[in-house]
Design a protein around this motif. Structure first.
Motif, PDB file in Angstrom:
ATOM      1  N   UNK A  72     -43.012 -11.216   7.132  1.00  0.00           N
ATOM      2  CA  UNK A  72     -43.554 -10.871   5.371  1.00  0.00           C
ATOM      3  C   UNK A  72     -44.345  -9.479   5.122  1.00  0.00           C
ATOM      4  N   UNK A  73     -44.720  -9.027   6.289  1.00  0.00           N
ATOM      5  CA  UNK A  73     -45.996  -7.592   6.597  1.00  0.00           C
ATOM      6  C   UNK A  73     -45.102  -6.247   5.713  1.00  0.00           C
ATOM      7  N   UNK A  74     -43.596  -6.312   5.885  1.00  0.00           N
ATOM      8  CA  UNK A  74     -42.969  -4.673   5.695  1.00  0.00           C
ATOM      9  C   UNK A  74     -43.212  -5.016   3.686  1.00  0.00           C
ATOM     10  N   UNK A  75     -42.743  -3.750   3.197  1.00  0.00           N
ATOM     11  CA  UNK A  75     -42.941  -4.005   1.754  1.00  0.00           C
ATOM     12  C   UNK A  75     -41.710  -3.665   1.688  1.00  0.00           C
ATOM     13  N   UNK A  76     -40.686  -3.465   2.695  1.00  0.00           N
ATOM     14  CA  UNK A  76     -38.761  -3.558   2.213  1.00  0.00           C
ATOM     15  C   UNK A  76     -38.762  -3.948   2.667  1.00  0.00           C
ATOM     16  N   UNK A  77     -39.302  -6.121   3.015  1.00  0.00           N
ATOM     17  CA  UNK A  77     -38.594  -6.784   3.073  1.00  0.00           C
ATOM     18  C   UNK A  77     -38.186  -8.232   1.707  1.00  0.00           C
TER      19      UNK A  77
END
Length: 473
Positions: A72-77
């Motif tokens: 859950x760190x990715x901006x694109x997730x």
């Protein structure tokens, strides 16, 4: 009706909008601002690989886009269609004979580090324990020990991948060396990775010296109990000595520095991976910070991995960019970064993180075996702004299902970041896909490897089904 049929095929859970479970899963991420672009119609809490395969088939049959969330760190997730939440998949399997570990896709760094340490091993990884192992690895993986052991992806031996056709593949040097090469740096483009097998390294003694340079107070101090330091020297002298020491010790791969700069102080984590850390770091402490000798004990590795957690907590609003730069760290660069706080829209919300690279990171063998570019860089710099969360913002998170939520302050932060990045244009050699909250070109992310990656993308995902990522297009 189609959703109900789909739900029966899923062993995990399927959440729709306007439910508490949906909101809970959606908010379980590091950067809430990822939700301002769009929000999924469905969230699938994955329990096994069949859930992933059935989700892929459902999306293709109904022309729905898909996104994947691990840590859950990715901006694109995130996406407008179906979000695969892999958080429940946290298994770790050790092979002490091979000195390897196979990890499932929901595992986070802190969980992995804790289990690795029990077995007497480590894997070089990131600097925030809350980060997902998979997103970090598939984008490269910079951390405190990159100079000793390379990137996280450099230690990847094998991956289990579910393709856009719902096929399960085991990817290693023997089965598909080209796809393994692509996964090491651009892996989110080629499918849903459910397992990663890593080479482990023996856990050595790790010594850490944390030093503070007060930007406003014009003084420095170390973080341990020791005799009062002598009268502080000017801040600029310390910064010059710091840059000189790092430059002179660039060939010592066991030594690395992580520097965090906020509006009040400059925090220096000096790390030595080996038996002579006490002597080495005391020498640095004296030469750079003009402080007396003290006993520096080996640090627990899991504690080292949590040092930056306080600066970067979960469930906040962030805007971040990360760049690789050429050349050595110079005093003028540090001074430019310190002065940049004066015109930032949220002065106390800005922080820089400088990660020293070089050493094994620059290894030509690793360069040939991974799609990660920018190996010639000696430093990575991240620009991070913490944005405020008010009542209006919280309400808009769920009232605007697919609307971009913008505000004047956020736009000012965008503008400031872009203008400040322009000041580094003569040093920048590329963007880090793992630390990027915007949409850039393939060349920005993958540099000289872009052409080959585009060819592999056409081979393995010709219709760009997996596109909610630092995309190859």
């Amino acid at each position: 009706m189609e959703i109900e049929i789909f739900r029966k095929k899923i062993k995990g859970e399927v959440y729709e909008r306007n439910s508490k479970e949906y909101e809970s899963s959606l908010l379980d991420r590091w950067n809430l601002d990822a939700l301002t672009i769009n929000k999924p119609k469905l969230i699938v809490i994955v329990k096994n690989e069949n859930d992933i395969i059935n989700s892929i088939k459902f999306c293709k049959e109904n022309n729905i886009e898909i996104a994947i969330k691990s840590g859950g760190h990715g901006f694109h997730s995130n996406c407008k269609g179906l979000l695969l939440d892999l958080n429940l998949l946290k298994g770790l399997k050790y092979n002490d004979y091979e000195k390897t570990v196979t990890i499932e896709s929901g595992c986070r760094l802190g969980e992995m580090d804790k289990e690795n340490q029990k077995h007497g091993y480590i894997i070089p990884s990131g600097i925030v324990s809350d980060t997902g192992v998979f997103g970090l690895t598939l984008g490269g993986g910079i951390g405190h020990l990159s100079r000793s052991y390379g990137l996280t992806c450099d230690n990847l031996l094998e991956a289990k991948l579910i393709t856009c056709d719902g096929e399960i593949k085991i990817i290693n040097k023997e089965t598909d060396s080209q796809l393994l090469w692509a996964l090491k740096g651009a892996g989110s483009n080629f499918g849903v990775v459910t397992e990663l097998k890593f080479q482990l390294h023996k856990l050595n003694k790790i010594f850490v010296l944390k030093s503070l340079i007060g930007i406003n107070e014009n003084q420095s101090s170390s973080s341990s109990s020791s005799p009062p330091p002598p009268p502080p020297s000017p801040i600029f002298e310390k910064l010059k000595k710091l840059c000189e020491f790092i430059k002179e010790n660039q060939k010592i791969n066991q030594f690395s520095v992580t520097i965090i700069i906020n509006s009040k102080e400059l925090i220096v984590y000096s790390i030595y991976n080996g038996d002579y850390g006490n002597e080495y770091l005391n020498n640095m402490n004296c030469l750079v910070f003009n402080e007396p000798r003290k006993e520096i004990q080996p640090e627990d590795y899991t504690i080292l991995q949590q040092f930056c957690d306080k600066e970067l907590p979960r469930s906040k609003r962030y805007y971040k960019r990360g760049i690789f730069i050429k050349g050595e760290l110079e005093f003028e660069l540090l001074n430019k970064m310190i002065q940049s706080f004066n015109n930032h829209p949220i002065k106390d919300g800005l922080s820089y993180t400088i990660s020293q690279l070089g050493g094994v990171f620059n290894n030509q063998i690793y360069n040939n075996n991974s799609s990660f570019s920018f190996r010639k860089s000696l430093y990575h710099i991240s620009f991070l702004t913490t944005l405020p969360i008010d009542n209006e913002y919280q309400q808009n998170l769920f009232n605007n299902n697919n609307c971009i939520i913008e505000d004047k302050l956020k736009i000012k932060v965008y503008d400031w970041t872009n203008k400040t990045l322009d000041l580094f244009s003569n040093l920048k050699i590329g963007d880090y896909s793992n630390i990027n909250d915007t949409f850039l070109s393939t060349d920005n992310y993958y540099g000289e490897n872009s052409k080959k990656l585009k060819e592999l993308k056409l081979k393995y995902d010709p219709n760009n089904f997996f596109n909610n990522n630092p995309n190859i297009n």
